[in-house]
Design an enzyme around this catalytic site. Structure first.
Site, PDB file in Angstrom:
ATOM      1  N   SER A   1       0.827  -1.200   0.000  1.00 51.36           N
ATOM      2  CA  SER A   1       0.000   0.000   0.000  1.00 51.36           C
ATOM      3  C   SER A   1       0.873   1.266   0.000  1.00 51.36           C
ATOM      4  O   SER A   1       1.735   1.395  -0.847  1.00 51.36           O
ATOM      5  CB  SER A   1      -0.938  -0.079   1.206  1.00 51.36           C
ATOM      6  OG  SER A   1      -2.074   0.685   0.964  1.00 51.36           O
TER       7      SER A   1
ATOM      8  N   HIS B   1      -7.610  -5.699  -0.360  1.00 51.28           N
ATOM      9  CA  HIS B   1      -6.386  -4.940  -0.110  1.00 51.28           C
ATOM     10  C   HIS B   1      -5.683  -5.500   1.133  1.00 51.28           C
ATOM     11  O   HIS B   1      -6.146  -5.296   2.253  1.00 51.28           O
ATOM     12  CB  HIS B   1      -6.818  -3.489   0.124  1.00 51.28           C
ATOM     13  CG  HIS B   1      -5.704  -2.511   0.264  1.00 51.28           C
ATOM     14  ND1 HIS B   1      -4.936  -2.107  -0.793  1.00 51.28           N
ATOM     15  CD2 HIS B   1      -5.232  -1.833   1.351  1.00 51.28           C
ATOM     16  CE1 HIS B   1      -4.051  -1.214  -0.382  1.00 51.28           C
ATOM     17  NE2 HIS B   1      -4.203  -1.037   0.929  1.00 51.28           N
TER      18      HIS B   1
END
Ligand code: GTR
Length: 755
Positions: free
Chosen positions: A595, A736
């Protein structure tokens, strides 16, 4: 102005019909009949009785709602009236009772041809008070009064007592709680909105985040003129609020009786948020409850919604209670904000809302703007690079663009690095590994900075190849081994990792072990070097004073380094240390990040050729994803939400990506000819998986020029079908995150190139 007799009577009546405090889907439709017996709510008129009883219960805790005799006519004392970017902003105060005026902002489009809906916009706990929703400072995700005015609404943003410019002591003025004073002020704000010629008095909404999120619900419960309510990060059930300790609700800014009468005990509370939602029914409510909100635990939000649902069903309005759970912290992300605005458009019948481009989150390939990517193999003077000898020159050009336009220029390290082993366990992970904590000290002239590196090295190979990656929650979250130190510095609040008031705690130990598959790494002969990312630079906007920024003069320019650049720079300092440790094969250091830390890993790998493999996990916008596609998170959204991540120049490309002189495929190209691996996740649309894949594809000509194979997949690979050459790519099923599956691919890729 209080009707004391009524209050006393109410207390007596209520003590007779106090209904169980934890409302459930079964108990919501039960009221106390005139004979004191519990009765089932069967229709709307029964519901009115139950609803009135809930409002009475709320007043037990909040104190009585003043009666209408306390009302004053709406008036305004205006201190400023300006038009900026087509939005008229009036700074004024309005009277809320005889001796009190509330400072507020009124915002609206500069020209309004017919009455539009009016929205009351309540701020969160912030020193900015009303200025934050009005767009004058604070969190860009919370400027809803400004954004709704851009959309065509008239919005009113008042200060809550003792915020912004508003000093008022509710208690010495006869109120039992600041909460009730807030409700009263907000009712007066609606009087004012309704009195404006620009506002349709029948179409009033209310929106708020956090403090403003619960105040929205409190108001809507007492004031039926609120036709639609948006509450962001505003509540959880009392039982799930800090494990049932209600002290946070009991201070002077809220309801002191929660402690003085109810012992901060949810079992003793005469109402809960489920009841408040039920009282608002069947009016529409939009709830933003992020998964990682450490203030308002998300499963408690679901409990409240489920408990209120039977009332919405009674009115055949179950589609009017909308719950969104973004993967975010205590925040109101762009995508959910835009959905909330669409909800208001719908429910308040807003004709032709003006939707600013910055709020449009696009996931539709058909709506990707047409764009022309800069060619990594065309020099600034337009000439094509055809010989690999010309690549270093072109590479310098691309590097400069990333420095000045995207991440900012990092200082050249000329200081002194020293290290000290602060702990060591030769039999870590049940004897399979050696674990060490190393204090790294960076000394730059008279300034110094310390950071703690955690090392796990396999006993099977020495010197060992290692994966280097920064972690989000602190080194102690990486495994459950008990002697790893807990970082004393600022950590983002997170319920799952036990972070309260920005302090990491023992509760976080091992909570990130799914993301750090240390056993897998060790068993395959690799070590892990990891550091808490905040040790390099804490992840909040402090104007670049703390972290490694503190080693340098604070003077800033539009191309000064941001926080992503600082994390990347810190990775290079860790590399400096790794080179000094003989147990590590510093020619085989794989830098990996997830990320925002994937963005940092890519930038570190681009700048520092000592990293032999670079891995980006779900890095998205500003990482592996192409900016010009503007899919999911865009340059404007990321700059507004995280103003400290990039250099100031990057904001020039907000809603203007087509003007970027460089795009992220060229970041991958900067790594060439070293191996690079990019991973996406199927459900991580915010990070634009296809944009991440395309970056790899469009970096390929540079690899090919340098005699390596580019990305082997000319079409996007199917889910869970990794492709590995010098460039590796996969899209994993799921969300994610970093999973064992991801790590297995990274290890296969490392084996391919390092063994
Ligand atoms: C999000 C941000 C992304 C990504 C992510 C993360 O809020 O929009 O760019 O970096 O945070 O780091 O978890």
């Amino acid at each position: 102005m209080y009707n004391q007799t009524r209050h006393i009577l109410l207390l007596i009546v209520l003590s007779m019909h106090l209904i169980s405090c934890q409302t459930t889907p079964d108990s919501i439709l039960v009221y106390t009949g005139s004979n004191g017996k519990q009765k089932k709510v069967r229709n709307a008129s029964d519901w009115q009785k139950r609803s009135a009883q809930i409002l009475d219960s709320m007043q037990l805790v909040m104190g009585p709602l003043p009666d209408v005799s306390g009302k004053v006519p709406p008036d305004q004392i205006i201190s400023e009236d300006t038009i900026i970017n087509g939005i008229r902003r009036i700074r004024f105060s309005y009277a809320s009772e005889k001796n009190d005026r509330v400072p507020a902002f009124l915002l609206m489009p500069a020209s309004i041809s017919q009455p539009v809906p009016g929205i009351l916009c309540l701020h969160q706990t912030t020193d900015y008070g009303k200025a934050e929703p009005a767009g004058l400072g604070g969190n860009p995700n919370l400027q809803y009064a400004y954004e709704l005015a851009e959309r065509g609404y008239v919005t009113l943003a008042p200060d809550y007592p003792n915020f912004g410019d508003y000093k008022f002591d509710p208690y010495s003025n006869g109120f039992v709680s600041a909460t009730m004073k807030g409700i009263w002020n907000h009712m007066a704000a609606i009087d004012l909105l309704q009195s404006l010629p620009e506002v349709d008095p029948e179409r009033i909404g209310c929106i708020g985040h956090s403090l403003g999120g619960h105040n929205t619900l409190f108001l809507a419960a007492f004031d039926k003129r609120v036709r639609a309510a948006v509450t962001s990060c505003g509540f959880t059930s009392f039982h799930k609020y800090y494990e049932g300790n209600l002290e946070g609700w009991a201070h002077k800014g809220y309801m002191p009786k929660i402690i003085s009468v109810y012992n901060a005990d949810p079992d003793k509370m005469p109402f809960d948020f489920s009841d408040i939602l039920a009282v608002i029914a069947p009016r529409p409510v939009f709830i933003n409850a992020p998964l990682k909100d450490s203030n308002f635990e998300v499963s408690g939000v679901h409990d409240c919604v489920n408990a209120a649902l039977p009332v919405y069903k009674l009115f055949k309005a179950e589609d009017k209670i909308i719950l969104k759970n973004p993967d975010a912290f205590h925040d109101f992300p762009t995508a959910e904000r835009e959905e909330a605005y669409e909800f208001l458009d719908r429910e308040l019948n807003m004709k032709n809302p003006v939707v600013p481009q910055k709020l449009i989150v696009n996931y539709d390939e058909a709506k990707v703007p047409s764009y022309t990517l800069p060619d990594p193999l065309v020099l600034n003077n337009g000439r094509k690079v055809t010989d690999k000898k010309e690549w270093p020159g072109r590479r310098d050009q691309i590097m400069k663009l990333f420095e000045t336009e995207v991440y900012g220029i990092s200082p050249e390290w000329k200081g002194r690095l020293s290290s000290q082993e602060i702990s060591s366990d030769m039999n870590a992970l049940d004897g399979k590994a050696i674990r060490k904590e190393i204090k790294i000290t960076l000394q730059n002239e008279d300034k110094s900075h310390n950071m703690i590196l955690l090392l796990y090295l396999p006993k099977s190979s020495s010197p060992a190849p290692v994966f280097l990656g920064l972690n989000f929650g602190g080194n102690h979250t990486v495994t459950s081994e008990t002697s790893i130190g807990i970082t004393p510095i600022w950590v983002r609040n997170d319920e799952k990792t036990g972070v309260n008031q920005n302090k990491a705690t023992e509760a976080g130990r091992g909570t990130a072990n799914g993301r750090w598959q240390v056993n897998e790494l060790i068993s395959r002969g690799y070590g892990l070097a990891t550091m808490y990312y905040g040790d390099i630079d804490p992840d909040y906007d402090d104007n670049f004073k703390n972290g490694v920024h503190s080693l340098y003069e604070a003077k800033r320019a539009s191309e000064s380094w941001g926080t992503i650049a600082a994390w990347a720079w810190g990775l290079s300092r860790i590399m400096d240390y790794l080179e000094t440790n003989p147990a590590i094969d510093s020619k085989k250091v794989v830098v990996m990040g997830h990320s925002r830390l994937g963005k940092a890993a890519l930038w570190a790998g681009a700048r520092d050729k000592r990293f032999s493999i670079i891995i980006s996990n779900n890095s998205g916008c500003g990482g592996a994803a192409l900016s010009m596609r503007a899919v999911g998170e865009t340059v404007g959204m990321i700059n507004r939400a995280f103003p400290h991540w990039f250099c100031d120049n990057f904001s020039k490309y907000n809603e203007n990506e087509g003007k970027l002189p460089v795009d992220q495929h060229e970041l991958i190209a900067l790594v060439a000819p070293r191996p690079v691996y990019v991973a996406s996740a199927e459900e991580d649309k915010w990070a634009d998986p296809r944009g991440e894949y395309l970056s790899c594809l469009y970096a390929s000509p540079v690899y090919e020029l340098l005699g390596k194979q580019g990305l082997k997949a000319k079409d996007m690979p199917a889910v869970n079908q990794p492709v590995m050459g010098t460039i590796g790519y996969h899209i994993r099923s799921g969300v994610h995150d970093v999973t064992l599956y991801d790590w297995q691919q990274y290890l296969n890729f490392a084996d391919l190139h390092l063994k």
